[in-house]
Design a protein around this motif. Structure first.
Motif, PDB file in Angstrom:
ATOM      1  N   THR A 121     -45.028  -3.986  85.997  1.00 26.13           N
ATOM      2  CA  THR A 121     -43.985  -4.856  85.455  1.00 26.13           C
ATOM      3  C   THR A 121     -42.628  -4.172  85.581  1.00 26.13           C
ATOM      4  O   THR A 121     -42.456  -3.045  85.111  1.00 26.13           O
ATOM      5  N   PRO A 122     -41.662  -4.812  86.223  1.00 21.11           N
ATOM      6  CA  PRO A 122     -40.325  -4.210  86.326  1.00 21.11           C
ATOM      7  C   PRO A 122     -39.634  -4.237  84.962  1.00 21.11           C
ATOM      8  O   PRO A 122     -39.375  -5.314  84.420  1.00 21.11           O
ATOM      9  N   ILE A 123     -39.397  -3.078  84.393  1.00 19.70           N
ATOM     10  CA  ILE A 123     -38.808  -3.044  83.058  1.00 19.70           C
ATOM     11  C   ILE A 123     -37.362  -2.551  83.080  1.00 19.70           C
ATOM     12  O   ILE A 123     -36.972  -1.749  83.931  1.00 19.70           O
ATOM     13  N   LEU A 124     -36.605  -3.077  82.150  1.00 20.20           N
ATOM     14  CA  LEU A 124     -35.254  -2.608  81.873  1.00 20.20           C
ATOM     15  C   LEU A 124     -35.353  -1.845  80.560  1.00 20.20           C
ATOM     16  O   LEU A 124     -35.528  -2.446  79.502  1.00 20.20           O
ATOM     17  N   VAL A 125     -35.302  -0.527  80.634  1.00 16.88           N
ATOM     18  CA  VAL A 125     -35.415   0.269  79.415  1.00 16.88           C
ATOM     19  C   VAL A 125     -34.031   0.318  78.763  1.00 16.88           C
ATOM     20  O   VAL A 125     -33.039   0.662  79.403  1.00 16.88           O
ATOM     21  N   SER A 126     -33.970  -0.091  77.496  1.00 20.20           N
ATOM     22  CA  SER A 126     -32.669  -0.258  76.850  1.00 20.20           C
ATOM     23  C   SER A 126     -32.509   0.605  75.603  1.00 20.20           C
ATOM     24  O   SER A 126     -33.482   0.927  74.913  1.00 20.20           O
ATOM     25  N   TRP A 127     -31.261   0.952  75.346  1.00 15.12           N
ATOM     26  CA  TRP A 127     -30.925   1.737  74.152  1.00 15.12           C
ATOM     27  C   TRP A 127     -29.561   1.286  73.646  1.00 15.12           C
ATOM     28  O   TRP A 127     -28.616   1.149  74.422  1.00 15.12           O
ATOM     29  N   HIS A 128     -29.480   1.008  72.347  1.00  9.97           N
ATOM     30  CA  HIS A 128     -28.232   0.538  71.740  1.00  9.97           C
ATOM     31  C   HIS A 128     -27.855   1.389  70.529  1.00  9.97           C
ATOM     32  O   HIS A 128     -28.727   1.822  69.778  1.00  9.97           O
ATOM     33  N   ASP A 129     -26.566   1.602  70.360  1.00 12.19           N
ATOM     34  CA  ASP A 129     -26.039   2.173  69.120  1.00 12.19           C
ATOM     35  C   ASP A 129     -25.006   1.172  68.610  1.00 12.19           C
ATOM     36  O   ASP A 129     -23.923   1.044  69.181  1.00 12.19           O
ATOM     37  N   PHE A 130     -25.371   0.437  67.567  1.00 13.37           N
ATOM     38  CA  PHE A 130     -24.515  -0.635  67.069  1.00 13.37           C
ATOM     39  C   PHE A 130     -23.405  -0.143  66.135  1.00 13.37           C
ATOM     40  O   PHE A 130     -22.539  -0.926  65.738  1.00 13.37           O
ATOM     41  N   LYS A 131     -23.431   1.138  65.800  1.00 12.27           N
ATOM     42  CA  LYS A 131     -22.451   1.664  64.849  1.00 12.27           C
ATOM     43  C   LYS A 131     -21.345   2.493  65.493  1.00 12.27           C
ATOM     44  O   LYS A 131     -20.213   2.488  65.027  1.00 12.27           O
ATOM     45  N   LYS A 132     -21.683   3.196  66.569  1.00 12.08           N
ATOM     46  CA  LYS A 132     -20.716   4.146  67.126  1.00 12.08           C
ATOM     47  C   LYS A 132     -21.001   4.424  68.597  1.00 12.08           C
ATOM     48  O   LYS A 132     -21.923   3.850  69.186  1.00 12.08           O
ATOM     49  N   THR A 133     -20.212   5.344  69.165  1.00 14.28           N
ATOM     50  CA  THR A 133     -20.451   5.863  70.505  1.00 14.28           C
ATOM     51  C   THR A 133     -20.664   7.369  70.392  1.00 14.28           C
ATOM     52  O   THR A 133     -19.740   8.100  70.032  1.00 14.28           O
ATOM     53  N   PRO A 134     -21.869   7.849  70.653  1.00 15.62           N
ATOM     54  CA  PRO A 134     -22.142   9.293  70.575  1.00 15.62           C
ATOM     55  C   PRO A 134     -21.368  10.055  71.655  1.00 15.62           C
ATOM     56  O   PRO A 134     -20.810   9.454  72.576  1.00 15.62           O
ATOM     57  N   ASN A 135     -21.372  11.376  71.566  1.00 16.69           N
ATOM     58  CA  ASN A 135     -20.675  12.173  72.578  1.00 16.69           C
ATOM     59  C   ASN A 135     -21.434  12.130  73.906  1.00 16.69           C
ATOM     60  O   ASN A 135     -22.592  11.709  73.971  1.00 16.69           O
ATOM     61  N   PHE A 136     -20.768  12.590  74.967  1.00 15.60           N
ATOM     62  CA  PHE A 136     -21.352  12.478  76.305  1.00 15.60           C
ATOM     63  C   PHE A 136     -22.637  13.287  76.438  1.00 15.60           C
ATOM     64  O   PHE A 136     -23.577  12.863  77.120  1.00 15.60           O
ATOM     65  N   SER A 137     -22.694  14.428  75.800  1.00 13.55           N
ATOM     66  CA  SER A 137     -23.891  15.267  75.874  1.00 13.55           C
ATOM     67  C   SER A 137     -25.112  14.503  75.376  1.00 13.55           C
ATOM     68  O   SER A 137     -26.184  14.537  75.997  1.00 13.55           O
ATOM     69  N   PHE A 138     -24.943  13.783  74.278  1.00 13.95           N
ATOM     70  CA  PHE A 138     -26.039  12.989  73.717  1.00 13.95           C
ATOM     71  C   PHE A 138     -26.417  11.850  74.659  1.00 13.95           C
ATOM     72  O   PHE A 138     -27.600  11.614  74.932  1.00 13.95           O
ATOM     73  N   LEU A 139     -25.407  11.141  75.163  1.00 15.76           N
ATOM     74  CA  LEU A 139     -25.657  10.020  76.073  1.00 15.76           C
ATOM     75  C   LEU A 139     -26.357  10.487  77.349  1.00 15.76           C
ATOM     76  O   LEU A 139     -27.251   9.815  77.868  1.00 15.76           O
ATOM     77  N   ASN A 140     -25.950  11.634  77.832  1.00  9.94           N
ATOM     78  CA  ASN A 140     -26.545  12.207  79.039  1.00  9.94           C
ATOM     79  C   ASN A 140     -28.032  12.502  78.827  1.00  9.94           C
ATOM     80  O   ASN A 140     -28.874  12.210  79.682  1.00  9.94           O
ATOM     81  N   LYS A 141     -28.358  13.066  77.660  1.00 11.00           N
ATOM     82  CA  LYS A 141     -29.755  13.383  77.351  1.00 11.00           C
ATOM     83  C   LYS A 141     -30.595  12.113  77.239  1.00 11.00           C
ATOM     84  O   LYS A 141     -31.720  12.048  77.738  1.00 11.00           O
ATOM     85  N   ILE A 142     -30.028  11.104  76.573  1.00  9.33           N
ATOM     86  CA  ILE A 142     -30.725   9.823  76.428  1.00  9.33           C
ATOM     87  C   ILE A 142     -30.982   9.205  77.801  1.00  9.33           C
ATOM     88  O   ILE A 142     -32.080   8.729  78.106  1.00  9.33           O
ATOM     89  N   PHE A 143     -29.953   9.226  78.640  1.00 10.36           N
ATOM     90  CA  PHE A 143     -30.067   8.659  79.984  1.00 10.36           C
ATOM     91  C   PHE A 143     -31.198   9.323  80.771  1.00 10.36           C
ATOM     92  O   PHE A 143     -32.021   8.647  81.401  1.00 10.36           O
ATOM     93  N   LYS A 144     -31.257  10.643  80.735  1.00 15.28           N
ATOM     94  CA  LYS A 144     -32.281  11.375  81.490  1.00 15.28           C
ATOM     95  C   LYS A 144     -33.686  11.071  80.979  1.00 15.28           C
ATOM     96  O   LYS A 144     -34.641  10.989  81.760  1.00 15.28           O
ATOM     97  N   LYS A 145     -33.819  10.896  79.676  1.00  8.07           N
ATOM     98  CA  LYS A 145     -35.122  10.559  79.098  1.00  8.07           C
ATOM     99  C   LYS A 145     -35.527   9.132  79.471  1.00  8.07           C
ATOM    100  O   LYS A 145     -36.696   8.860  79.757  1.00  8.07           O
ATOM    101  N   MET A 146     -34.565   8.231  79.473  1.00 13.12           N
ATOM    102  CA  MET A 146     -34.840   6.832  79.811  1.00 13.12           C
ATOM    103  C   MET A 146     -35.249   6.690  81.270  1.00 13.12           C
ATOM    104  O   MET A 146     -36.092   5.855  81.619  1.00 13.12           O
ATOM    105  N   ARG A 147     -34.663   7.512  82.112  1.00 15.80           N
ATOM    106  CA  ARG A 147     -34.923   7.445  83.553  1.00 15.80           C
ATOM    107  C   ARG A 147     -36.390   7.717  83.887  1.00 15.80           C
ATOM    108  O   ARG A 147     -36.884   7.308  84.943  1.00 15.80           O
TER     109      ARG A 147
END
Length: 220
Positions: free
Chosen positions: A114-140
């Motif tokens: 099944t082709p999936i779109l793995v998604s992640w949302h932060d409805f309160k804020k924007t974390p720093n780039f280091s955090f976003l980078n780590k999340i991105f690599k895990k999602m990949r």
């Protein structure tokens, strides 16, 4: 530039979902079908009604814990996600946190290809780039189709999220920010490589969302 759009459809009955889907696909490349706005027992009926349009549909069943409307249990939600997968949609949006917690679901989606779109949302804020980078690599690790969305409280927040495109080679990344400060990121992401941007048929479904007509007027 030709903007590719994905109209978010959030209707409360299967018939209204079908009508809105047909209307949207006359002008839009894709639709996002928010099945979580339906009562859980109505999803099977809705799937049958929109079956012919699922090759152009991103299917979403967002739980309340992730900003969605799904009213059933997590067990019910997983069962419905598997049912949606059987219909082979263009993409099945599954939350990063759900994939992390549920290995059985992850394995099922792999086995069924099944082709999936793995998604992640932060409805309160924007974390720093280091955090976003780590999340991105895990999602990949779960899919090449990735959606990362934050809430922009400042203009700089949008720039932070958009900077993810600098590390997004060999992925289909959809990254932008919600809210007034994030509105332009919904367009700028297209220039940076996003396969499409989410829009509404009229009233915004999410903060800062453009309508389909607004996007079409911008793109000429």
């Amino acid at each position: 530039m030709k903007y590719k759009t994905c109209v978010t459809i959030a209707e409360k009955t299967p018939k209204r979902l079908k009508v809105a889907t047909k209307k949207a696909l006359k002008k839009s490349d894709y639709v996002e079908l928010r099945f979580d706005f339906l009562k859980p027992e109505k999803v099977p009926e809705a799937l049958k009604l929109v079956k012919s349009d699922l090759k152009k549909s991103v299917c979403t069943l967002r739980p309340k814990s992730e900003g969605g409307k799904f009213s059933g249990t997590e067990k019910e939600r997983i069962s419905i996600l598997k049912l949606i997968a059987e219909y082979s949609p263009f993409l099945l949006d599954v939350e990063f946190n759900s994939l992390k917690k549920n290995k059985l679901l992850t394995n099922y989606l792999k086995i069924t290809k099944t082709p999936i779109l793995v998604s992640w949302h932060d409805f309160k804020k924007t974390p720093n780039f280091s955090f976003l980078n780590k999340i991105f690599k895990k999602m990949r690790k779960f899919s090449k189709n990735i959606k990362i969305v934050t809430n922009a409280k400042y203009a700089e927040d949008s720039a932070l999220v958009l900077s993810l495109y600098g590390i997004a080679s060999r992925t289909n990344l959809i990254a932008f920010s919600m809210g007034d400060f994030g509105k332009m990121s919904r367009i700028l992401c297209l220039y940076l490589g996003s396969p499409y941007t989410y829009v509404s048929l009229g009233k915004p479904i999410a903060p800062g969302q453009f309508s389909l007509d607004e996007i079409k007027s911008i793109s000429g």
